[in-house]
Design a protein around this motif. Structure first.
Motif, PDB file in Angstrom:
ATOM      1  N   PHE A 153      54.647  42.067  15.390  1.00  0.00           N
ATOM      2  CA  PHE A 153      53.353  41.152  15.068  1.00  0.00           C
ATOM      3  C   PHE A 153      51.979  41.951  15.842  1.00  0.00           C
ATOM      4  CE2 PHE A 153      57.797  40.331  13.706  1.00  0.00           C
ATOM      5  CZ  PHE A 153      57.690  39.608  12.454  1.00  0.00           C
ATOM      6  N   SER A 154      50.750  41.076  15.120  1.00  0.00           N
ATOM      7  CA  SER A 154      50.083  41.623  16.016  1.00  0.00           C
ATOM      8  C   SER A 154      48.606  39.731  15.122  1.00  0.00           C
ATOM      9  CB  SER A 154      48.972  42.677  16.065  1.00  0.00           C
ATOM     10  OG  SER A 154      48.773  42.675  14.588  1.00  0.00           O
ATOM     11  N   GLU A 155      47.319  40.195  15.533  1.00  0.00           N
ATOM     12  CA  GLU A 155      46.648  38.777  15.032  1.00  0.00           C
ATOM     13  C   GLU A 155      46.117  39.349  13.809  1.00  0.00           C
ATOM     14  OE1 GLU A 155      42.894  37.041  16.706  1.00  0.00           O
ATOM     15  OE2 GLU A 155      43.770  38.212  17.796  1.00  0.00           O
ATOM     16  N   GLU A 156      46.552  40.739  13.295  1.00  0.00           N
ATOM     17  CA  GLU A 156      45.608  41.206  12.047  1.00  0.00           C
ATOM     18  C   GLU A 156      47.002  41.585  11.219  1.00  0.00           C
ATOM     19  OE1 GLU A 156      45.143  43.213  15.244  1.00  0.00           O
ATOM     20  OE2 GLU A 156      42.965  42.595  15.377  1.00  0.00           O
ATOM     21  N   ARG A 157      48.006  41.400  11.620  1.00  0.00           N
ATOM     22  CA  ARG A 157      48.571  40.897  10.335  1.00  0.00           C
ATOM     23  C   ARG A 157      48.770  40.274  10.066  1.00  0.00           C
ATOM     24  NH1 ARG A 157      52.938  46.278  12.190  1.00  0.00           N
ATOM     25  NH2 ARG A 157      51.923  48.216  11.936  1.00  0.00           N
ATOM     26  N   ASP A 158      49.119  39.032  11.308  1.00  0.00           N
ATOM     27  CA  ASP A 158      49.697  37.643  10.982  1.00  0.00           C
ATOM     28  C   ASP A 158      48.952  37.051  11.992  1.00  0.00           C
ATOM     29  OD1 ASP A 158      51.954  35.489  10.759  1.00  0.00           O
ATOM     30  OD2 ASP A 158      52.866  36.614  10.224  1.00  0.00           O
ATOM     31  N   PRO A 159      47.486  36.240  11.083  1.00  0.00           N
ATOM     32  CA  PRO A 159      47.190  35.280  11.998  1.00  0.00           C
ATOM     33  C   PRO A 159      47.087  33.883  12.002  1.00  0.00           C
ATOM     34  CG  PRO A 159      45.984  36.343  10.391  1.00  0.00           C
ATOM     35  CD  PRO A 159      47.101  36.951   9.982  1.00  0.00           C
ATOM     36  N   GLU A 160      48.098  33.669  11.324  1.00  0.00           N
ATOM     37  CA  GLU A 160      49.020  32.199  11.906  1.00  0.00           C
ATOM     38  C   GLU A 160      50.067  32.192  13.017  1.00  0.00           C
ATOM     39  OE1 GLU A 160      52.602  29.580   9.404  1.00  0.00           O
ATOM     40  OE2 GLU A 160      51.826  31.013   9.300  1.00  0.00           O
ATOM     41  N   LEU A 161      50.569  33.474  12.606  1.00  0.00           N
ATOM     42  CA  LEU A 161      51.786  33.519  14.375  1.00  0.00           C
ATOM     43  C   LEU A 161      50.975  34.007  15.410  1.00  0.00           C
ATOM     44  CD1 LEU A 161      54.896  33.719  14.813  1.00  0.00           C
ATOM     45  CD2 LEU A 161      54.838  36.376  14.651  1.00  0.00           C
ATOM     46  N   SER A 162      49.796  34.265  15.329  1.00  0.00           N
ATOM     47  CA  SER A 162      48.766  34.781  16.449  1.00  0.00           C
ATOM     48  C   SER A 162      48.724  33.373  16.996  1.00  0.00           C
ATOM     49  CB  SER A 162      47.966  35.866  16.153  1.00  0.00           C
ATOM     50  OG  SER A 162      47.370  35.731  17.117  1.00  0.00           O
ATOM     51  N   ALA A 163      47.954  32.093  15.613  1.00  0.00           N
ATOM     52  CA  ALA A 163      47.353  31.380  16.546  1.00  0.00           C
ATOM     53  C   ALA A 163      48.447  30.723  17.073  1.00  0.00           C
ATOM     54  CB  ALA A 163      47.597  30.437  15.022  1.00  0.00           C
ATOM     55  N   THR A 223      53.182  25.778  22.531  1.00  0.00           N
ATOM     56  CA  THR A 223      54.647  26.793  21.838  1.00  0.00           C
ATOM     57  C   THR A 223      55.762  27.168  22.941  1.00  0.00           C
ATOM     58  OG1 THR A 223      53.265  27.526  20.069  1.00  0.00           O
ATOM     59  CG2 THR A 223      54.936  29.170  20.284  1.00  0.00           C
ATOM     60  N   LEU A 224      56.459  27.838  22.794  1.00  0.00           N
ATOM     61  CA  LEU A 224      57.642  28.133  23.442  1.00  0.00           C
ATOM     62  C   LEU A 224      58.503  29.161  22.504  1.00  0.00           C
ATOM     63  CD1 LEU A 224      59.508  24.808  24.879  1.00  0.00           C
ATOM     64  CD2 LEU A 224      57.694  25.821  25.675  1.00  0.00           C
ATOM     65  N   ILE A 225      59.048  29.891  23.616  1.00  0.00           N
ATOM     66  CA  ILE A 225      59.798  31.099  22.550  1.00  0.00           C
ATOM     67  C   ILE A 225      61.542  31.352  23.342  1.00  0.00           C
ATOM     68  CG2 ILE A 225      59.216  32.806  24.603  1.00  0.00           C
ATOM     69  CD1 ILE A 225      59.538  34.713  21.956  1.00  0.00           C
ATOM     70  N   ILE A 277      62.224  43.823  19.769  1.00  0.00           N
ATOM     71  CA  ILE A 277      60.762  42.780  19.347  1.00  0.00           C
ATOM     72  C   ILE A 277      60.134  42.403  20.567  1.00  0.00           C
ATOM     73  CG2 ILE A 277      60.777  40.715  17.744  1.00  0.00           C
ATOM     74  CD1 ILE A 277      62.561  41.775  15.450  1.00  0.00           C
ATOM     75  N   PHE A 278      60.951  41.231  21.070  1.00  0.00           N
ATOM     76  CA  PHE A 278      60.069  40.428  22.524  1.00  0.00           C
ATOM     77  C   PHE A 278      59.886  41.591  23.032  1.00  0.00           C
ATOM     78  CE2 PHE A 278      60.627  38.855  26.511  1.00  0.00           C
ATOM     79  CZ  PHE A 278      59.206  37.818  26.335  1.00  0.00           C
ATOM     80  N   TYR A 279      60.131  43.037  23.693  1.00  0.00           N
ATOM     81  CA  TYR A 279      59.098  43.468  24.687  1.00  0.00           C
ATOM     82  C   TYR A 279      58.144  44.423  24.067  1.00  0.00           C
ATOM     83  CZ  TYR A 279      62.214  42.151  28.463  1.00  0.00           C
ATOM     84  OH  TYR A 279      62.534  41.212  28.979  1.00  0.00           O
ATOM     85  N   LYS A 280      57.924  44.601  22.738  1.00  0.00           N
ATOM     86  CA  LYS A 280      56.886  45.346  21.852  1.00  0.00           C
ATOM     87  C   LYS A 280      56.347  44.902  21.136  1.00  0.00           C
ATOM     88  CE  LYS A 280      59.843  49.166  21.888  1.00  0.00           C
ATOM     89  NZ  LYS A 280      60.609  50.992  21.294  1.00  0.00           N
ATOM     90  N   ASN A 281      55.858  43.513  21.320  1.00  0.00           N
ATOM     91  CA  ASN A 281      55.176  42.963  20.860  1.00  0.00           C
ATOM     92  C   ASN A 281      54.467  41.348  21.497  1.00  0.00           C
ATOM     93  OD1 ASN A 281      55.178  42.509  17.520  1.00  0.00           O
ATOM     94  ND2 ASN A 281      57.477  42.861  18.378  1.00  0.00           N
ATOM     95  N   SER A 282      52.912  41.934  21.888  1.00  0.00           N
ATOM     96  CA  SER A 282      52.570  41.423  23.605  1.00  0.00           C
ATOM     97  C   SER A 282      52.615  39.886  22.805  1.00  0.00           C
ATOM     98  CB  SER A 282      51.022  41.340  23.461  1.00  0.00           C
ATOM     99  OG  SER A 282      50.568  41.777  22.356  1.00  0.00           O
ATOM    100  N   LEU A 283      52.457  39.914  21.552  1.00  0.00           N
ATOM    101  CA  LEU A 283      52.347  37.655  21.285  1.00  0.00           C
ATOM    102  C   LEU A 283      53.394  37.002  21.857  1.00  0.00           C
ATOM    103  CD1 LEU A 283      51.289  38.110  17.246  1.00  0.00           C
ATOM    104  CD2 LEU A 283      49.512  37.342  19.195  1.00  0.00           C
ATOM    105  N   LEU A 316      52.680  35.328  25.336  1.00  0.00           N
ATOM    106  CA  LEU A 316      51.556  35.091  25.512  1.00  0.00           C
ATOM    107  C   LEU A 316      52.794  32.986  25.698  1.00  0.00           C
ATOM    108  CD1 LEU A 316      49.506  35.881  22.884  1.00  0.00           C
ATOM    109  CD2 LEU A 316      49.403  35.745  24.786  1.00  0.00           C
ATOM    110  N   PRO A 317      53.670  32.341  24.210  1.00  0.00           N
ATOM    111  CA  PRO A 317      54.120  31.119  24.615  1.00  0.00           C
ATOM    112  C   PRO A 317      55.381  30.948  26.323  1.00  0.00           C
ATOM    113  CG  PRO A 317      54.730  32.086  22.318  1.00  0.00           C
ATOM    114  CD  PRO A 317      53.719  33.457  24.028  1.00  0.00           C
ATOM    115  N   LYS A 318      55.385  30.175  26.043  1.00  0.00           N
ATOM    116  CA  LYS A 318      56.262  29.638  28.325  1.00  0.00           C
ATOM    117  C   LYS A 318      57.764  30.459  27.514  1.00  0.00           C
ATOM    118  CE  LYS A 318      57.519  28.729  32.054  1.00  0.00           C
ATOM    119  NZ  LYS A 318      57.755  29.200  33.134  1.00  0.00           N
TER     120      LYS A 318
END
Length: 297
Positions: A130-140, A147-149, A186-192, A195-197
């Motif tokens: 996932f990235s900002e380009e692929r999914d702007p909603e999730l990026s925001a 937001t927490l993860i 998924i967790f370690y290969k997506n920098s997005l 960002l959340p706590k």
């Protein structure tokens, strides 16, 4: 056990090639130009022509059983009687990041979770990257302070303790759905997702998802994680009980129809019941040793 293969004779049928169309056979043109003969060439001329006709016959696909539109289960084994009459009223937004391999599994729990919650409060995103380009909603969503993860680790805070001191009360929580290795990827290969706590659950609850093998006795299914997290964030223990009801019904039904209780790898290893030989790969062997010693992996 595979049937014994007899020695071939000129009158014996030969093994059929894979069921691909002739246009997809990579070496066919080479065969025609004097290369290795195609499989049908070892048959008699008439037999080969007959066999070629069989390869071209259409394959009928088995029809899927009709599914319930709410719980996504086959209609004959619908679990809607165990779902809440109306979606639960919650203020927290839940995002489930689902590995593509989970989407096709029959006994997945995410459809049951989604069926219990309002559509605007529970969104499922399927993919590995996932990235900002692929999914702007999730990026925001990942960039919001509320937001927490939910992902365990040394840097993860205890969810219950975190919300007591947090200056901004969490409004969104992200949960990764997949096997432990898939979730880690998924967790370690997506920098997005860094960002959340990062938070984790500190609970002594044992998983009730007993029809699927878990790495340790403390691992919970995606539905169970969501149930515990939402009950904490919404400060309502009834949410956990309501969300677990369809999972309990699912496991009960499967056990009544031949499924067996799956003990965790940790339990099997500690009690000498693990049915497979220990892996030769050093990394996998190290994981097994950590499980036996009850160390987090």
């Amino acid at each position: 056990m595979e049937p014994r293969k007899e020695a071939g004779t000129p009158r014996d049928p030969v093994a059929r090639p894979p069921a691909t169309s002739r246009s997809q056979t990579p070496n066919e043109e080479e065969c025609r130009e004097g290369g290795t003969a195609p499989p049908a060439a070892v048959l008699g001329e008439e037999d080969g022509a007959s066999a070629d006709g069989l390869w071209e016959l259409p394959v009928e696909r088995a029809e899927r059983r009709p599914e319930c539109s709410r719980c996504s289960r086959p209609q004959k084994v619908c679990l809607c009687p165990f779902l809440p009459l109306h979606p639960l009223h919650i203020s927290t937004h839940l995002y489930v990041i689902q590995h593509p391999a989970e989407e096709s599994k029959v006994l997945r729990t995410v459809p049951l979770l989604a069926a219990c919650l309002p559509q605007d409060k529970c969104k499922v995103k399927i993919g590995r990257r996932f990235s900002e380009e692929r999914d702007p909603e999730l990026s925001a969503v990942c960039r919001r302070s509320g937001t927490l993860i939910l992902y365990p680790g040394d840097e993860a805070a205890n969810l219950e303790e975190f919300i007591l001191d947090s200056p901004v009360y969490p409004s969104t929580i992200i949960i990764i759905d997949g096997t432990w290795s898939q979730a880690k990827d998924i967790f370690y290969k997506n920098s997005l997702f860094r960002l959340p706590k990062q938070v984790q659950l500190k609970t002594s609850v044992s998983s009730q998802y007993v029809i699927r093998t878990q790495p340790t006795n403390r691992c919970l299914s995606t539905l169970e994680c969501a149930a515990v997290a939402l009950s904490i964030l919404e400060k309502n223990n009834d949410i956990q009980e309501t969300l677990l009801r369809p999972l309990q019904a699912l496991c009960s039904f499967q056990l009544q129809h031949g499924a067996q209780i799956r003990l965790s790898k940790e339990y099997l290893l500690k009690n000498g019941l693990y049915p497979k030989p220990m892996p030769k790969n050093k990394r996998k062997l190290r994981k097994m040793e950590l499980l036996m010693n009850s160390v987090k992996i």
